[in-house]
Design a protein around this motif. Structure first.
Motif, PDB file in Angstrom:
ATOM      1  N   GLY A 134      33.902   4.221   2.023  1.00 57.32           N
ATOM      2  CA  GLY A 134      32.539   3.836   2.358  1.00 57.32           C
ATOM      3  C   GLY A 134      31.643   3.905   1.135  1.00 57.32           C
ATOM      4  O   GLY A 134      31.992   4.553   0.125  1.00 57.32           O
ATOM      5  N   ALA A 135      30.507   3.209   1.215  1.00 58.07           N
ATOM      6  CA  ALA A 135      29.580   3.214   0.079  1.00 58.07           C
ATOM      7  C   ALA A 135      28.132   3.205   0.558  1.00 58.07           C
ATOM      8  O   ALA A 135      27.235   2.803  -0.171  1.00 58.07           O
ATOM      9  N   GLY A 136      27.914   3.683   1.788  1.00 56.58           N
ATOM     10  CA  GLY A 136      26.553   3.785   2.310  1.00 56.58           C
ATOM     11  C   GLY A 136      25.955   5.140   1.973  1.00 56.58           C
ATOM     12  O   GLY A 136      26.428   5.850   1.076  1.00 56.58           O
ATOM     13  N   GLY A 137      24.926   5.514   2.713  1.00 58.34           N
ATOM     14  CA  GLY A 137      24.238   6.772   2.439  1.00 58.34           C
ATOM     15  C   GLY A 137      25.132   7.985   2.612  1.00 58.34           C
ATOM     16  O   GLY A 137      25.080   8.925   1.806  1.00 58.34           O
ATOM     17  N   ALA A 138      25.963   7.982   3.646  1.00 58.18           N
ATOM     18  CA  ALA A 138      26.837   9.127   3.893  1.00 58.18           C
ATOM     19  C   ALA A 138      27.850   9.277   2.761  1.00 58.18           C
ATOM     20  O   ALA A 138      28.135  10.388   2.295  1.00 58.18           O
ATOM     21  N   ASN A 158      35.468   0.657  -0.608  1.00 55.91           N
ATOM     22  CA  ASN A 158      34.577   0.081   0.402  1.00 55.91           C
ATOM     23  C   ASN A 158      35.001  -1.330   0.764  1.00 55.91           C
ATOM     24  O   ASN A 158      35.565  -2.050  -0.056  1.00 55.91           O
ATOM     25  N   ARG A 159      34.747  -1.674   2.034  1.00 48.36           N
ATOM     26  CA  ARG A 159      35.036  -3.028   2.513  1.00 48.36           C
ATOM     27  C   ARG A 159      34.358  -4.044   1.593  1.00 48.36           C
ATOM     28  O   ARG A 159      34.965  -5.007   1.156  1.00 48.36           O
ATOM     29  N   THR A 160      33.089  -3.793   1.276  1.00 45.57           N
ATOM     30  CA  THR A 160      32.343  -4.662   0.362  1.00 45.57           C
ATOM     31  C   THR A 160      32.398  -4.037  -1.023  1.00 45.57           C
ATOM     32  O   THR A 160      31.721  -3.044  -1.299  1.00 45.57           O
ATOM     33  N   LYS A 163      29.267  -3.012  -3.202  1.00 42.71           N
ATOM     34  CA  LYS A 163      28.498  -1.800  -2.881  1.00 42.71           C
ATOM     35  C   LYS A 163      29.141  -0.559  -3.502  1.00 42.71           C
ATOM     36  O   LYS A 163      28.453   0.365  -3.927  1.00 42.71           O
ATOM     37  N   LEU A 180      38.822  -1.703  -0.060  1.00 39.98           N
ATOM     38  CA  LEU A 180      39.737  -1.006   0.857  1.00 39.98           C
ATOM     39  C   LEU A 180      41.167  -1.526   0.706  1.00 39.98           C
ATOM     40  O   LEU A 180      42.129  -0.794   0.941  1.00 39.98           O
ATOM     41  N   THR A 197      32.689   6.065   6.416  1.00 38.23           N
ATOM     42  CA  THR A 197      32.286   4.790   7.020  1.00 38.23           C
ATOM     43  C   THR A 197      32.055   5.001   8.509  1.00 38.23           C
ATOM     44  O   THR A 197      32.560   5.960   9.096  1.00 38.23           O
ATOM     45  N   ALA A 198      31.321   4.061   9.070  1.00 35.65           N
ATOM     46  CA  ALA A 198      31.017   4.151  10.497  1.00 35.65           C
ATOM     47  C   ALA A 198      32.161   3.586  11.332  1.00 35.65           C
ATOM     48  O   ALA A 198      32.111   3.640  12.559  1.00 35.65           O
ATOM     49  N   ALA A 199      33.207   3.058  10.692  1.00 32.94           N
ATOM     50  CA  ALA A 199      34.329   2.494  11.455  1.00 32.94           C
ATOM     51  C   ALA A 199      34.980   3.598  12.276  1.00 32.94           C
ATOM     52  O   ALA A 199      35.170   4.704  11.804  1.00 32.94           O
ATOM     53  N   LEU A 207      39.466   3.109  10.726  1.00 33.27           N
ATOM     54  CA  LEU A 207      39.871   2.398   9.522  1.00 33.27           C
ATOM     55  C   LEU A 207      41.387   2.347   9.417  1.00 33.27           C
ATOM     56  O   LEU A 207      42.057   3.356   9.578  1.00 33.27           O
TER      57      LEU A 207
HETATM   58  P1  ATR Z   1      25.563   5.432   6.393  1.00 32.05           P
HETATM   59  O1  ATR Z   1      24.183   5.728   5.914  1.00 32.05           O
HETATM   60  O2  ATR Z   1      25.944   6.150   7.664  1.00 32.05           O
HETATM   61  O3  ATR Z   1      26.585   5.626   5.332  1.00 32.05           O
HETATM   62  P2  ATR Z   1      25.500   2.581   5.982  1.00 32.05           P
HETATM   63  O4  ATR Z   1      24.670   2.766   4.787  1.00 32.05           O
HETATM   64  O5  ATR Z   1      25.142   1.501   6.951  1.00 32.05           O
HETATM   65  O6  ATR Z   1      25.564   3.902   6.861  1.00 32.05           O
HETATM   66  O7  ATR Z   1      27.008   2.386   5.501  1.00 32.05           O
HETATM   67  C1  ATR Z   1      28.031   2.121   6.406  1.00 32.05           C
HETATM   68  C2  ATR Z   1      29.357   2.145   5.661  1.00 32.05           C
HETATM   69  O8  ATR Z   1      30.412   1.981   6.607  1.00 32.05           O
HETATM   70  C3  ATR Z   1      29.518   1.028   4.641  1.00 32.05           C
HETATM   71  O9  ATR Z   1      30.298   1.505   3.573  1.00 32.05           O
HETATM   72  C4  ATR Z   1      30.266  -0.044   5.444  1.00 32.05           C
HETATM   73  O10 ATR Z   1      31.011  -0.944   4.669  1.00 32.05           O
HETATM   74  P3  ATR Z   1      30.278  -2.281   4.041  1.00 32.05           P
HETATM   75  O11 ATR Z   1      29.485  -1.818   2.869  1.00 32.05           O
HETATM   76  O12 ATR Z   1      31.394  -3.170   3.676  1.00 32.05           O
HETATM   77  O13 ATR Z   1      29.415  -2.826   5.153  1.00 32.05           O
HETATM   78  C5  ATR Z   1      31.198   0.848   6.242  1.00 32.05           C
HETATM   79  N1  ATR Z   1      31.711   0.246   7.474  1.00 32.05           N
HETATM   80  C6  ATR Z   1      31.065   0.091   8.650  1.00 32.05           C
HETATM   81  N2  ATR Z   1      31.877  -0.459   9.584  1.00 32.05           N
HETATM   82  C7  ATR Z   1      33.066  -0.677   8.975  1.00 32.05           C
HETATM   83  C8  ATR Z   1      34.317  -1.224   9.406  1.00 32.05           C
HETATM   84  N3  ATR Z   1      34.501  -1.643  10.664  1.00 32.05           N
HETATM   85  N4  ATR Z   1      35.326  -1.263   8.504  1.00 32.05           N
HETATM   86  C9  ATR Z   1      35.151  -0.827   7.244  1.00 32.05           C
HETATM   87  N5  ATR Z   1      33.992  -0.305   6.777  1.00 32.05           N
HETATM   88  C10 ATR Z   1      32.963  -0.225   7.633  1.00 32.05           C
END
Ligand code: ATR
Length: 281
Positions: A134-138, A158-160, A163, A180, A197-199, A207
């Motif tokens: 993952g690469a979001g806030g968490a 990260n999927r993207t 990021k 990933l 990640t929220a997956a 994941l």
């Molecule tokens: P948070 O603050 O909880 O980290 P966020 O900033 O929205 O939330 O980040 C969500 C993370 O979960 C991202 O890394 C997202 O990947 P992308 O950057 O590609 O969107 C990842 N994520 C969410 N759903 C996913 C899924 N089904 N498979 C893989 N990665 C997922």
């Protein structure tokens, strides 16, 4: 009993109705005999800044924990912030001083590492590379905590991809970004894998990454805990890996928050059991 001296603190998020933080903090308050109360606040998304500014008058709320989606805004609203909050780019704790100043801190990182200590004793974050999914806030919070704890290399998947690359630009050369799809190679030689990640939330399959490519003694952690045993952790367990759950991180970040808000260490009661009960598990 609520008195004229009752200290008020709480947690701010949106939505907040399912937060376990009031369960933890109020149990500690009762056990410690502290005249305090810990409640939940859910300002409108655009109302968070006004909520925080409203505390500058002093003499009202002592401080708040902050959760999704306000952690970045909480850091921005503060007058001063700890180094760990600045590195994480987010605050999960705001303390409102009586003179009107606002101090930000982030106890998520110490909570993450304390959860490893509790559930995977002997794990050393400095012993080798760690993979963060993952690469979001968490994820950023987890990477910051690992870097501060001396992890020599943090592999951010990260999927993207872009990021993950942005996160690496922000947090420095010890962060190695990849997609990933590169998980098999990135898992070689890691001491731990952390899902940020929220997956897998809300009953999804989780994941699909090749956890079998991790060393046998690697620890697998999921920051999300609804359900407590996520599909990701279930797969790690089936492979015989030691696991750490996100509920333990929640409990462990709450302890230093309690100390900052109420000026006392939390008493040694089993708040994890209370949280599990509140989750219906
Ligand atoms: P948070 O603050 O909880 O980290 P966020 O900033 O929205 O939330 O980040 C969500 C993370 O979960 C991202 O890394 C997202 O990947 P992308 O950057 O590609 O969107 C990842 N994520 C969410 N759903 C996913 C899924 N089904 N498979 C893989 N990665 C997922």
């Amino acid at each position: 009993m609520i008195t004229a001296r009752t200290v008020v603190a709480g947690v701010v998020g949106q939505p907040i109705g399912h937060s376990l933080s009031p369960v933890l903090h109020n149990a500690w308050l009762a056990a410690a005999g502290i005249d305090g109360v810990y409640v939940a606040f859910a300002p409108r998304a655009e109302g968070f800044a006004a909520f925080v500014e409203g505390q500058r008058g002093g003499g009202a709320i002592r401080g708040v924990n902050v959760t999704v989606p306000f952690k970045e805004a909480a850091l921005a609203a503060a007058d001063e912030a700890s180094a760990r909050a600045r590195l994480a780019g987010a605050a999960n704790l705001l303390v409102f001083e009586t003179d009107g100043r606002i101090r930000a801190d982030n106890t998520d990182g110490v909570g993450l590492l304390a959860a490893f200590d509790e559930q995977a004793p002997g794990f050393d974050p400095a012993a080798g590379p760690v993979a963060v999914l993952g690469a979001g806030g968490a994820a950023r919070g987890a990477v910051a905590a690992l870097l501060l704890a001396g992890t020599p290399e943090v592999r951010v998947l990260n999927r993207t991809l872009s990021k993950a690359q942005d996160l690496a630009i922000d947090l420095g050369r010890k962060v190695a970004p990849s997609s990933l799809a590169g998980a098999r190679g990135a898992f070689a030689g890691v001491t731990a894998v952390i899902n940020a990640t929220a997956a897998g939330m809300a009953g999804g399959p989780g994941l699909d990454v090749p956890l079998e490519a991790t060393p046998r003694d690697a620890v697998v952690m999921d920051m999300f805990y609804k359900p407590l045993e996520t599909p990701f952790l279930a797969r790690a367990k089936a492979l015989g890996r030691r696991t750490v759950d996100g509920l333990e991180m929640l409990v462990q970040q709450a302890a230093p928050s309690f100390e900052a808000l109420f000026g006392a260490q939390p008493p040694g009661i089993d708040v994890r059991a209370l949280a599990l009960k509140a989750m219906g598990q």
